[in-house]
Design a protein around this motif. Structure first.
Motif, mmCIF file in Angstrom:
data_model
loop_
_atom_site.group_PDB
_atom_site.id
_atom_site.type_symbol
_atom_site.label_atom_id
_atom_site.label_comp_id
_atom_site.label_asym_id
_atom_site.label_seq_id
_atom_site.Cartn_x
_atom_site.Cartn_y
_atom_site.Cartn_z
ATOM 1 N N PRO A 1 4.544 -20.474 -29.980
ATOM 2 C CA PRO A 1 4.543 -19.666 -28.551
ATOM 3 C C PRO A 1 5.543 -19.440 -28.355
ATOM 4 O O PRO A 1 5.439 -19.129 -26.462
ATOM 5 C CB PRO A 1 4.394 -21.484 -28.000
ATOM 6 N N THR A 2 6.620 -19.354 -28.869
ATOM 7 C CA THR A 2 8.356 -18.236 -27.985
ATOM 8 C C THR A 2 7.857 -16.535 -28.108
ATOM 9 O O THR A 2 6.981 -16.075 -28.799
ATOM 10 C CB THR A 2 8.989 -19.207 -28.601
ATOM 11 N N THR A 3 8.377 -16.645 -27.280
ATOM 12 C CA THR A 3 8.602 -15.371 -27.608
ATOM 13 C C THR A 3 9.442 -14.093 -28.125
ATOM 14 O O THR A 3 8.794 -13.857 -28.434
ATOM 15 C CB THR A 3 9.369 -14.864 -25.996
ATOM 16 N N ASP A 4 10.493 -15.007 -28.439
ATOM 17 C CA ASP A 4 11.852 -14.064 -29.536
ATOM 18 C C ASP A 4 11.706 -14.769 -31.187
ATOM 19 O O ASP A 4 12.230 -15.889 -30.919
ATOM 20 C CB ASP A 4 13.219 -13.647 -29.011
ATOM 21 N N TRP A 5 10.686 -14.886 -31.977
ATOM 22 C CA TRP A 5 11.324 -15.666 -33.218
ATOM 23 C C TRP A 5 12.446 -15.598 -33.729
ATOM 24 O O TRP A 5 12.720 -16.223 -34.836
ATOM 25 C CB TRP A 5 10.164 -15.468 -33.884
#
Length: 378
Positions: free
Chosen positions: A185-189
């Motif tokens: 769900p985060t933008t920058d893995w």
């Protein structure tokens, strides 16, 4: 939501017979939204491809037994299977598709993608874009993530390749801060990974961590100054004649998912397996160094309660006719497999859609009961 491999508690039974390999229901991360299947994706035929099925006897195999590997599959096993390919001595001897898949459809590899990421790291080292596996990841990620806690821990590429970074990242533990279900769900893995807390010193017990494989892709991208799709095409896919590859991405399409979801045809998986079997050589050209192939598919660490692991490759053995046969393999949720058996000069590929299901164990049964016993001559 993506699911990673949840290892069973029957470790002693596994060591005794290796019979519970297939019970690892959620194979190898990159599970995909809900673990659901998607319709086959057709691609144009590869008109330059030389692919002729050889008689099994020509490569020293029992054709009748190989045929039974397909004909004797019970209906519950066929449901959710997509393909099965067998190559011996570099020649295809079996190619079977199910459930709407053909030679010209792509399949989501899930975490079998990680083993291809390992090949890309090796190519980056071969090209002297990356120094060695002993380089700290901060050497390549520090500029993009200044001050990130993980980059202060002297975590080397080798530790990430063997899932032993020491960061709090365990895909089989829903409570782990680095569990992949918390990453997606985060933008920058990659930022997610390098900001994880430290659980233990690098190099200790390994735990399956998809986020680390994603970070390795960013290392290659930073070192090569290329996107992963461009680097992979030039250095790996084009030399093998792989013309259709679709990567997933994240970070608003700015970064590539090297932990899962690469889509390839099963024939292309067979080519990659054959490349590894041949020590990195394809049609006389050294695509990946023999040293990297040997190191990455050799035992480098133990992860998750004692599984032998290389650099993003799994290691396994089977008992066939009283003899122990060793192999390395790529493994993805749902039944995505590339088995490489050097002493038998054998590559076996499976794809499937048995996500998060015990039906995904069928490739191990087929390999054990049909394919390996079908070998009649060296």
């Amino acid at each position: 939501m993506n699911r990673s491999k949840k290892l069973p508690p029957q470790r002693a039974a596994m060591l005794a017979a290796c019979a519970v390999l297939g019970l690892l229901l959620n194979a190898c991360g990159g599970g995909g939204a809900g673990g659901n299947s998607s319709p086959p994706v057709p691609v144009p035929p590869n008109d330059t491809e030389r692919w002729l099925i050889a008689p099994a006897a020509e490569v020293g195999m029992d054709g009748a037994l190989l045929g039974r590997a397909v004909s004797e599959l019970p209906a519950p096993a066929v449901h959710g299977m997509a393909s099965m390919l067998v190559l011996r001595h570099g020649k295809p001897v079996l190619e079977q598709y199910w459930n709407g898949y053909t030679k010209d459809t792509l399949h989501d590899l899930r975490s079998a993608t990680k083993s291809i990421t390992s090949l890309l790291v090796g190519i980056a080292i071969d090209q002297h874009l990356v120094g060695s596996v002993d380089d700290p990841i901060g050497q390549y990620l520090g500029a993009a993530y200044p001050g990130a806690p993980a980059l202060k821990q002297n975590i080397t590429l080798a530790k990430v390749l063997t899932m032993s970074s020491g960061l709090a990242c365990d895909d089989r533990d829903a409570g782990s801060p680095g569990n992949e279900d918390k990453m997606y769900p985060t933008t920058d893995w990659v930022g997610f990974f390098v900001n994880l807390p430290q659980r233990a010193a690098p190099g200790g017990d390994g735990h399956y961590c998809t986020a680390g494989a994603v970070a390795l892709g960013r290392v290659v991208a930073e070192a090569s100054k290329q996107s992963i799709p461009a680097f992979a095409s030039a250095g790996l896919f084009n030399p093998l004649g792989i013309t259709q590859a679709r990567w997933a991405d994240f970070d608003n399409h700015r970064q590539t998912d090297t932990g899962g979801h690469l889509q390839l045809r099963p024939r292309d998986l067979a080519k990659l397996g054959q490349l590894v079997l041949q020590g990195g050589v394809w049609e006389g050209k050294q695509v990946v160094s023999a040293d990297w192939i040997a190191r990455s598919t050799g035992k480098q660490a133990f992860i998750d309660d004692g599984w032998k692991y290389g650099y993003l490759w799994w290691l396994h053995f089977e008992q066939v006719g009283g003899k122990q046969v060793s192999m390395s393999f790529a493994w993805g949720n749902g039944g995505q497999m590339i088995f490489i058996v050097p002493e038998a000069d054998l590559v076996v590929v499976f794809t499937g859609e048995n996500y998060n299901s015990d039906k995904a164990d069928r490739p191990f049964d087929i390999l054990r009961n049909y394919v390996l016993p079908a070998i009649q001559t060296p």
